[in-house]
Motif scaffolding. Structure first.
Motif, short mmCIF file in Angstrom:
data_model
loop_
_atom_site.label_atom_id
_atom_site.label_comp_id
_atom_site.label_asym_id
_atom_site.label_seq_id
_atom_site.Cartn_x
_atom_site.Cartn_y
_atom_site.Cartn_z
N PRO A 176 -50.87 75.79 72.07
CA PRO A 176 -50.31 77.15 72.01
C PRO A 176 -48.85 77.16 72.47
O PRO A 176 -48.41 76.22 73.13
N GLU A 177 -48.13 78.22 72.14
CA GLU A 177 -46.76 78.41 72.69
C GLU A 177 -46.90 78.67 74.18
O GLU A 177 -47.83 79.36 74.60
N SER A 178 -45.95 78.17 74.99
CA SER A 178 -46.16 78.34 76.43
C SER A 178 -45.99 79.80 76.87
O SER A 178 -46.57 80.19 77.88
N ASP A 179 -45.24 80.60 76.12
CA ASP A 179 -45.21 82.02 76.54
C ASP A 179 -46.20 82.88 75.75
O ASP A 179 -46.11 84.10 75.76
N SER A 180 -47.14 82.21 75.06
CA SER A 180 -48.27 82.88 74.39
C SER A 180 -47.89 83.58 73.09
O SER A 180 -46.71 83.68 72.74
N LEU A 181 -48.90 84.09 72.42
CA LEU A 181 -48.70 84.80 71.15
C LEU A 181 -47.93 86.10 71.40
O LEU A 181 -48.27 86.83 72.34
N PRO A 182 -46.93 86.39 70.54
CA PRO A 182 -46.22 87.68 70.71
C PRO A 182 -47.19 88.85 70.67
O PRO A 182 -47.02 89.83 71.39
N GLU A 183 -48.27 88.72 69.86
CA GLU A 183 -49.24 89.83 69.75
C GLU A 183 -49.93 90.08 71.11
O GLU A 183 -50.28 91.21 71.43
N ALA A 242 -59.10 86.73 72.08
CA ALA A 242 -60.14 87.51 72.78
C ALA A 242 -59.48 88.52 73.72
O ALA A 242 -59.93 89.67 73.84
N ALA A 243 -58.40 88.10 74.37
CA ALA A 243 -57.70 89.00 75.31
C ALA A 243 -57.07 90.18 74.56
O ALA A 243 -57.10 91.32 75.04
N ILE A 244 -56.53 89.89 73.37
CA ILE A 244 -55.94 90.99 72.57
C ILE A 244 -57.04 92.00 72.23
O ILE A 244 -56.86 93.21 72.35
#
Ligand SMILES: Cc1ncc(COP(=O)(O)O)c(C=O)c1O
Length: 395
Positions: free
Chosen positions: A65-72, A278-280
């Motif tokens: 994953p990107e280290s700053d997470s999905l923009p969504e 799941a968090a989204i």
């Protein structure tokens, strides 16, 4: 082999010791009922699990994953803060998803502590605040949280020379272990204090959604000027029963979030993407599960508080959090009482001293125990009371 002093000098993590004792008893075939750990027994809601399973099947989510997470995900956090607290956050600069709140708590001192620096930490408090400060080479200065002060630190009693050497202050409301809450007036005073001494504020807020009797906890980020001085660390662990999935977030001041992002991009490789989806779903999907969980916890809280008062442990009704903080009767230390419960009736509670010097005199009971176990545990405590019938005669 030579293990570093920083590890050798660390106290064992509180719950590691407790779990060891429980396992020893269980290995002997004894049934132990544990009120120790704040780990929701209620499963993650089905709609969140469905999204997680679906995302886990998608090969796009099998990669780093990107280290700053999905923009969504950052957008979902920002929208959740807006709708829940009326706080605006820029998803690209003021939001950083975490591998659970503990990830942020354990690492942020490394962004701030230089040799000789001090961090203000609540006592009693979540043990990771002082430990991560020490691991980063800093010195914790303990702010006593007392019953008389409604478990809020007395900012005026912090010596001026300490305040001047302080880099940051940890706060946590709704509070673990005391169950205390803070209002906006207190948070506004904290911001003024932070501005006066150029101190950063880290507010750890994983329990804002676990509240009772229509009480709605506030966010530190709602205080005037909070975003100028601090961040809030939050988590999906307790809100959506997702402790096992390890996901949380830090939000607030751009510089603090930026520093944590830089550190974390060098330490870990982000949050598994299926868990991010799941968090989204958790943050943007139906929220009625929160009310349903709180109704369960509230019923348990009332049972626990009634029983503890009945057996002679003074307890106040917590408005929020997953914990009941009970005063130990005279003649016992918190460890002695916890040991007595375990040895006599196989019930585990957490001794307050595990949360700091000012936790002595109290034990903590968690409400994350299935109803049947809870009722059984309480009836065992009643049995303990009947066997001793000690406190009654003392009073
Ligand atoms: C005050 C406090 N902060 C942080 C955490 C850790 O939360 P997470 O599961 O998001 O790492 C806990 C867990 O019990 C807690 O009580």
């Amino acid at each position: 082999m030579k293990i570093a002093r920083r590890i050798e000098n660390l106290p064992p993590y509180l719950f590691v010791e407790i779990i060891k004792k429980i396992n020893e008893k269980r290995a002997k075939g004894e049934e132990v009922i544990s009120f120790a750990i704040g780990d929701p027994d209620i499963p993650t809601p089905p709609h969140i699990m469905e999204r997680l399973c679906q995302a886990a099947q998608d090969p796009a989510n099998h990669r780093y994953p990107e280290s700053d997470s999905l923009p969504e995900l950052r957008q979902a956090v920002s929208k959740w803060y807006e709708s829940r607290f009326g706080v605006s956050l820029a998803p690209d600069k003021e939001v950083l998803p975490l591998i659970g709140a503990k990830d942020g708590i354990a690492h942020i001192p490394f962004c701030f502590i230089d040799p000789g620096d001090i961090a203000l930490v609540p006592d009693p408090g979540y043990p990771v605040y002082p430990v991560s400060t020490m691991l980063a080479g800093g010195t914790p200065y303990y702010m006593p949280l007392t019953r008389e002060n409604k478990y809020l630190p007395d900012l005026n009693s912090i010596p001026e020379d300490i305040a001047k050497k302080t880099k940051f202050m940890w706060l946590n409301y709704p509070n673990n272990p005391t169950g205390a809450v803070a209002d906006l007036d207190f948070f506004n005073r904290v911001v003024e204090y932070a501005q006066k001494y150029n101190i950063s504020i880290f507010h750890d807020a994983p329990y804002t959604e676990v509240a009772f009797d229509d009480y709605k906890p506030v966010s530190f980020m709602q205080a005037d000027g909070a975003n100028d001085v601090g961040i809030e660390i939050h988590s999906l662990s307790k809100t959506y029963n997702m402790t096992g999935w390890r996901i949380g977030m830090a939000v607030g001041n751009v510089e603090i979030i930026g520093a944590l992002k830089t550190l974390k991009s060098n330490l870990d490789s982000g949050i598994p993407q299926a868990i991010q989806y799941a968090a989204i779903e958790a943050l943007t999907g139906p929220q009625d599960c929160i009310q349903q969980h709180n109704a369960i916890y509230q019923k348990r809280r009332d049972l626990v508080v009634d029983m503890l008062n009945d057996i002679g442990l003074e307890v106040e009704l917590p408005k929020a959090s997953l914990y009941v903080w009970a005063k130990v009767p005279e003649g016992y230390t918190s460890i002695e009482l916890a040991n007595d419960f375990l040895e006599q009736v196989g019930v585990v509670v957490t001794p307050g001293i595990g949360y700091g010097k000012n936790g002595e005199g109290y034990v903590r009971l968690s409400l994350t125990i299935p109803d049947a176990g809870l009722v059984k545990g309480l009836s065992r405590l009643a049995g303990w009371r009947n066997a001793k019938n000690k406190f009654r005669t003392k009073r």
